[in-house]
Design a protein around this motif. Structure first.
Motif, PDB file in Angstrom:
ATOM      1  N   GLY A 198     -11.768 -11.329  51.266  1.00  0.00           N
ATOM      2  CA  GLY A 198     -12.936 -10.504  51.027  1.00  0.00           C
ATOM      3  C   GLY A 198     -13.149  -9.491  52.131  1.00  0.00           C
ATOM      4  N   THR A 199     -14.371  -9.031  52.215  1.00  0.00           N
ATOM      5  CA  THR A 199     -14.709  -7.992  53.184  1.00  0.00           C
ATOM      6  C   THR A 199     -15.710  -8.470  54.225  1.00  0.00           C
ATOM      7  OG1 THR A 199     -16.447  -7.168  51.710  1.00  0.00           O
ATOM      8  CG2 THR A 199     -14.254  -6.166  51.514  1.00  0.00           C
ATOM      9  N   HIS A 200     -16.143  -9.737  54.109  1.00  0.00           N
ATOM     10  CA  HIS A 200     -17.151 -10.230  55.043  1.00  0.00           C
ATOM     11  C   HIS A 200     -16.544 -10.390  56.437  1.00  0.00           C
ATOM     12  CE1 HIS A 200     -20.677 -12.302  56.515  1.00  0.00           C
ATOM     13  NE2 HIS A 200     -19.903 -13.286  56.980  1.00  0.00           N
ATOM     14  N   ILE A 201     -17.210  -9.833  57.440  1.00  0.00           N
ATOM     15  CA  ILE A 201     -16.769  -9.946  58.836  1.00  0.00           C
ATOM     16  C   ILE A 201     -17.540 -11.093  59.478  1.00  0.00           C
ATOM     17  CG2 ILE A 201     -16.476  -8.757  61.025  1.00  0.00           C
ATOM     18  CD1 ILE A 201     -14.899  -7.534  58.704  1.00  0.00           C
ATOM     19  N   PRO A 202     -16.883 -12.210  59.750  1.00  0.00           N
ATOM     20  CA  PRO A 202     -17.620 -13.376  60.249  1.00  0.00           C
ATOM     21  C   PRO A 202     -17.890 -13.300  61.753  1.00  0.00           C
ATOM     22  CG  PRO A 202     -15.322 -13.923  60.025  1.00  0.00           C
ATOM     23  CD  PRO A 202     -15.459 -12.510  59.538  1.00  0.00           C
ATOM     24  N   THR A 211     -15.901 -23.451  54.098  1.00  0.00           N
ATOM     25  CA  THR A 211     -16.923 -22.447  54.414  1.00  0.00           C
ATOM     26  C   THR A 211     -17.166 -22.377  55.907  1.00  0.00           C
ATOM     27  OG1 THR A 211     -18.702 -24.074  54.127  1.00  0.00           O
ATOM     28  CG2 THR A 211     -18.105 -22.740  52.200  1.00  0.00           C
ATOM     29  N   TRP A 212     -17.437 -21.153  56.358  1.00  0.00           N
ATOM     30  CA  TRP A 212     -17.890 -20.906  57.722  1.00  0.00           C
ATOM     31  C   TRP A 212     -19.345 -20.461  57.630  1.00  0.00           C
ATOM     32  CZ3 TRP A 212     -13.858 -17.730  61.002  1.00  0.00           C
ATOM     33  CH2 TRP A 212     -12.653 -18.439  61.067  1.00  0.00           C
ATOM     34  N   ASP A 213     -20.221 -21.250  58.138  1.00  0.00           N
ATOM     35  CA  ASP A 213     -21.648 -20.913  58.082  1.00  0.00           C
ATOM     36  C   ASP A 213     -22.068 -20.528  56.661  1.00  0.00           C
ATOM     37  OD1 ASP A 213     -21.767 -21.363  60.804  1.00  0.00           O
ATOM     38  OD2 ASP A 213     -21.434 -19.258  61.309  1.00  0.00           O
ATOM     39  N   GLY A 214     -21.547 -21.251  55.684  1.00  0.00           N
ATOM     40  CA  GLY A 214     -21.905 -21.024  54.294  1.00  0.00           C
ATOM     41  C   GLY A 214     -21.076 -19.979  53.584  1.00  0.00           C
ATOM     42  N   HIS A 215     -20.195 -19.272  54.286  1.00  0.00           N
ATOM     43  CA  HIS A 215     -19.362 -18.250  53.666  1.00  0.00           C
ATOM     44  C   HIS A 215     -17.981 -18.842  53.335  1.00  0.00           C
ATOM     45  CE1 HIS A 215     -22.124 -14.914  54.496  1.00  0.00           C
ATOM     46  NE2 HIS A 215     -22.327 -15.468  55.681  1.00  0.00           N
ATOM     47  N   ASP A 216     -17.618 -18.790  52.056  1.00  0.00           N
ATOM     48  CA  ASP A 216     -16.310 -19.274  51.627  1.00  0.00           C
ATOM     49  C   ASP A 216     -15.221 -18.468  52.333  1.00  0.00           C
ATOM     50  OD1 ASP A 216     -13.884 -19.759  50.069  1.00  0.00           O
ATOM     51  OD2 ASP A 216     -15.196 -20.656  48.570  1.00  0.00           O
ATOM     52  N   THR A 217     -14.186 -19.151  52.819  1.00  0.00           N
ATOM     53  CA  THR A 217     -13.119 -18.445  53.538  1.00  0.00           C
ATOM     54  C   THR A 217     -12.390 -17.450  52.640  1.00  0.00           C
ATOM     55  OG1 THR A 217     -11.636 -20.325  53.083  1.00  0.00           O
ATOM     56  CG2 THR A 217     -12.709 -20.244  55.246  1.00  0.00           C
ATOM     57  N   ARG A 218     -12.487 -17.607  51.322  1.00  0.00           N
ATOM     58  CA  ARG A 218     -11.891 -16.626  50.414  1.00  0.00           C
ATOM     59  C   ARG A 218     -12.590 -15.271  50.509  1.00  0.00           C
ATOM     60  NH1 ARG A 218     -12.591 -21.315  47.265  1.00  0.00           N
ATOM     61  NH2 ARG A 218     -10.667 -22.340  46.552  1.00  0.00           N
ATOM     62  N   THR A 219     -13.847 -15.286  50.946  1.00  0.00           N
ATOM     63  CA  THR A 219     -14.624 -14.040  51.016  1.00  0.00           C
ATOM     64  C   THR A 219     -14.533 -13.374  52.382  1.00  0.00           C
ATOM     65  OG1 THR A 219     -16.687 -15.095  51.778  1.00  0.00           O
ATOM     66  CG2 THR A 219     -16.272 -15.050  49.397  1.00  0.00           C
ATOM     67  N   LEU A 220     -13.864 -14.027  53.339  1.00  0.00           N
ATOM     68  CA  LEU A 220     -13.779 -13.481  54.692  1.00  0.00           C
ATOM     69  C   LEU A 220     -12.665 -12.450  54.780  1.00  0.00           C
ATOM     70  CD1 LEU A 220     -14.078 -16.745  56.833  1.00  0.00           C
ATOM     71  CD2 LEU A 220     -15.918 -15.263  55.990  1.00  0.00           C
ATOM     72  N   ASP A 221     -12.867 -11.447  55.607  1.00  0.00           N
ATOM     73  CA  ASP A 221     -11.774 -10.553  55.964  1.00  0.00           C
ATOM     74  C   ASP A 221     -10.798 -11.373  56.817  1.00  0.00           C
ATOM     75  OD1 ASP A 221     -10.535  -8.759  58.236  1.00  0.00           O
ATOM     76  OD2 ASP A 221     -10.925  -7.428  56.535  1.00  0.00           O
ATOM     77  N   PRO A 222      -9.532 -11.523  56.384  1.00  0.00           N
ATOM     78  CA  PRO A 222      -8.622 -12.451  57.075  1.00  0.00           C
ATOM     79  C   PRO A 222      -8.447 -12.139  58.557  1.00  0.00           C
ATOM     80  CG  PRO A 222      -7.701 -11.763  54.970  1.00  0.00           C
ATOM     81  CD  PRO A 222      -8.885 -10.897  55.209  1.00  0.00           C
ATOM     82  N   HIS A 223      -8.179 -10.866  58.876  1.00  0.00           N
ATOM     83  CA  HIS A 223      -7.916 -10.518  60.270  1.00  0.00           C
ATOM     84  C   HIS A 223      -9.163 -10.706  61.126  1.00  0.00           C
ATOM     85  CE1 HIS A 223      -3.949  -9.011  59.267  1.00  0.00           C
ATOM     86  NE2 HIS A 223      -4.486  -8.366  58.242  1.00  0.00           N
ATOM     87  N   ALA A 224     -10.329 -10.389  60.572  1.00  0.00           N
ATOM     88  CA  ALA A 224     -11.576 -10.609  61.310  1.00  0.00           C
ATOM     89  C   ALA A 224     -11.815 -12.099  61.523  1.00  0.00           C
ATOM     90  CB  ALA A 224     -12.747  -9.978  60.555  1.00  0.00           C
TER      91      ALA A 224
END
Length: 636
Positions: free
Chosen positions: A370-374, A439-452
């Protein structure tokens, strides 16, 4: 007692295994003259696009040179007609020579221009070719590092990579072959234009003369490409065997295990298999070339018959006949060159197709996300997590649910194959779940920007890399830093500072003794550097997978006594088989065949029946065997 030698299994089937989705065999069978004609412009255009990217001025110069060369060739042939007409005409020879000299001047100028342009084209092509290969290889490596980690568990990914790598290597060839093709086309166009002016009837016969050679060359290309892809797995095995036979890491085991005859024999059998396939391809290709040459010769004889018939019936003047002979020789050579270079471009294009396909799909494993920057995670949680490796029929993890929070240490323990390392890769987003969620803090890892996401991860894997870089780069991993303050702090926390002080040039020492001045470290010293990398990174999620397997007791004690301080501002996950070390953990998660079977503190789990207590007892069981009975010396 009789002994029976066990026959060694032939690995040919495994090495040539066709993985699901591999459509190259169908593509090979679909190569025809029509296919080549349809795809050739696309292949040239794609190659020119890469060349344009690396050196557009040279590309413009190449196109200009080929255009001018073609015009010069046409002018030279037309000047030939004027020269012959002047020389064989009636009247005084001196007057005829004066009449011919302008055409002779044009001929000389055209020849000089074409010779100069040929040198220029060679120089420009040689300038662009290595830049193209470099660009294609860099793009390929970038695509490989941009693939999901699961790709390396796929049986077909490595074959796709090998074929794509071959495409990157031959990228430099296609620009040179393309220039030869353009030169041949320019010469062919010039000659055909002259022949068309002399008599239009000659043109269709020239096309007819090119068809037999074209069919033969295309079939040769198909045979050559098919042989190459058939031997992909065998070629890769040869590379691996060469590495083991020559690398210092395997040298002691090859000698102590007397493996050299066995490995050399395996190497010889594979090379024999590859040689046999390629020799058959060469034989089949030569047969095709012979048939093509035979057909082309018969077609050329027909063209000459038509030309002589036109002269005999008065449809062609003597001067035009002389020009036609020269033009015919030019066109015949150009037709051969066009067919040959077209086939070379097409065959090279087949390999570049593999490269393009890999670039487009990354072997079917393009990095997704995804595009979420954790931010640095405060809580990492798995919920009914399931993961299955490709090509297996069982789940490596099945319904795993647990939570790790900042400020605490969570230990993952279990027997080999229980899923500990797999789980560590999933919580770091290196793998994505088959089902369930991480999930990281409730955000599914599928939605995370991988490199971030990976910027928030410090990982010490079981198989850590011993990079042929300086000691400083082996800790910082190329990350920018202002001074060595944090670097020394990370090294002191892991004992790597003791190693650095012993190095000849400190942090500037190259850690690879294959180069002059380099230094090779022991396994324990390398593990200190691997730990220093993770501590230096200061990421929010720290995962340690067997972090002290190669350390001596003093170094191991230093790591675990300092781990509590490290965990204050991080989520720490510890994977280990040494169960006495997990006493430092706040919680222990016990895995068995991909499932969580126990969870609790060290005191809780060691005080109750279960797998943890069983494994702990086995590790602590150091029963002394019965003493050896001394044998009395027997005397006569």
């Amino acid at each position: 007692m009789s002994t029976h030698a066990t026959p060694e299994p032939d690995a040919a089937e495994e090495l040539s295994f066709a993985f699901e989705g591999d459509n190259r065999w169908e593509a090979v069978q679909g190569i025809t003259l029509k296919t080549m004609g349809r795809r050739l412009p696309h292949l040239i255009k794609r190659s020119l696009a890469v060349a344009w990217k690396v050196d557009r001025r040279s590309v413009i110069a190449l196109m200009a040179c080929q255009t001018v060369s073609g015009v010069a060739a046409a002018l030279g042939l037309f000047a030939t007609t004027s020269t012959i007409t002047a020389l064989i005409g009636d009247g005084d020879i001196t007057a005829r020579l004066w009449q011919a000299w302008p055409s002779v001047a044009v001929l000389a100028a055209a020849a000089g221009i074409r010779a100069t342009l040929a040198i220029t084209v060679t120089w420009l092509s040689s300038r662009i070719a290595p830049l193209m290969q470099q660009e294609c290889e860099l793009m390929l490596l970038d695509a490989a590092t941009g693939s999901e980690l699961a790709a390396y568990n796929s049986p077909g990914f490595r074959d796709k990579w090998d074929n794509a790598e071959r495409g990157a290597v031959v990228a430099k060839d296609i620009i040179e072959e393309g220039q030869e093709l353009l030169a041949a086309l320019a010469s062919l166009t010039a000659g055909a234009l002259v022949l068309g002016v002399i008599h239009p009837l000659l043109i269709p016969f020239l096309v007819l003369a090119a068809i037999p050679q074209g069919i033969a060359q295309i079939n040769s290309a198909r045979i050559s490409y098919a042989a190459a892809i058939k031997m992909t797995g065998n070629g890769r095995m040869l590379g691996i065997l060469r590495w083991h036979l020559s690398h210092r890491g395997s040298a002691d085991q090859i000698r102590a295990g007397t493996m050299a005859p066995f490995l050399l024999g395996r190497y010889k059998r594979i090379t024999t298999r590859i040689t046999a396939v390629h020799q058959q391809a060469i034989t089949d290709g030569a047969r095709m070339s012979f048939l093509g040459a035979l057909g082309g010769g018969l077609a050329s004889a027909l063209v000459w018959t038509v030309l002589i018939t036109l002269l005999a019936t008065g449809h062609l003047a003597i001067a035009a006949f002389g020009t036609a002979i020269l033009a015919l020789r030019t066109v015949t050579g150009s037709v051969t060159a066009v067919v040959r270079t077209s086939t070379l471009v097409f065959r090279t294009g087949l390999y570049m197709d593999d490269w393009t396909t890999f670039m487009d799909e990354t072997g079917g494993y393009r990095l997704t996300g995804g595009t979420h920057i954790p931010e640095a995670p405060r809580e990492v949680r798995t919920d009914n997590l399931v993961y299955r490796y490709e090509g297996t029929d069982t789940d490596a993890l099945d319904g795993v649910t647990f939570t790790a929070r900042r400020g605490e240490i969570v230990a993952l323990v279990g027997e080999n194959g229980s899923g500990k390392s797999t789980l560590s890769r999933l919580i770091t987003r290196l793998h994505l779940p088959t089902s369930g969620a991480v999930t990281w803090d409730g955000h599914d890892t599928r939605t995370l920007d991988p490199h971030a996401a990976w910027k928030q991860v410090s990982l010490v894997p079981q198989d850590y890399a011993a990079w042929p870089l300086t000691a400083r780069e082996n800790v910082t991993l190329g990350q920018p830093h202002d001074d060595d303050t944090d670097l020394w702090a990370a090294c002191k926390a892991t004992g790597a500072d003791e190693v650095v002080h012993e190095l000849r040039s400190g942090f500037n020492t190259l850690l690879a003794n294959e180069w002059l001045g380099g230094k090779e470290l022991s396994g324990g010293q390398w593990q200190r550097f691997a730990l220093a990398r993770a501590f230096y990174r200061r990421a929010g999620l720290l995962v340690l997978d067997e972090p002290t397997a190669n350390l001596d007791p003093r170094a191991e004690h230093r790591i675990f006594t300092g781990l509590r301080d490290v965990a204050q501002d991080r989520v720490v996950v510890l994977v280990t088989h040494r169960l006495t070390n997990v006493a430092v953990a706040d919680r222990i998660v016990v895995l068995d065949h991909g499932r969580i079977v126990q969870e609790g503190s060290f005191a809780e789990l060691s005080g109750q029946p279960g797998l943890f207590r069983e494994l702990l007892d086995l590790q602590n069981d150091r029963t002394v065997p019965a003493p050896r009975v001394e044998q009395k010396e027997i005397t006569a």
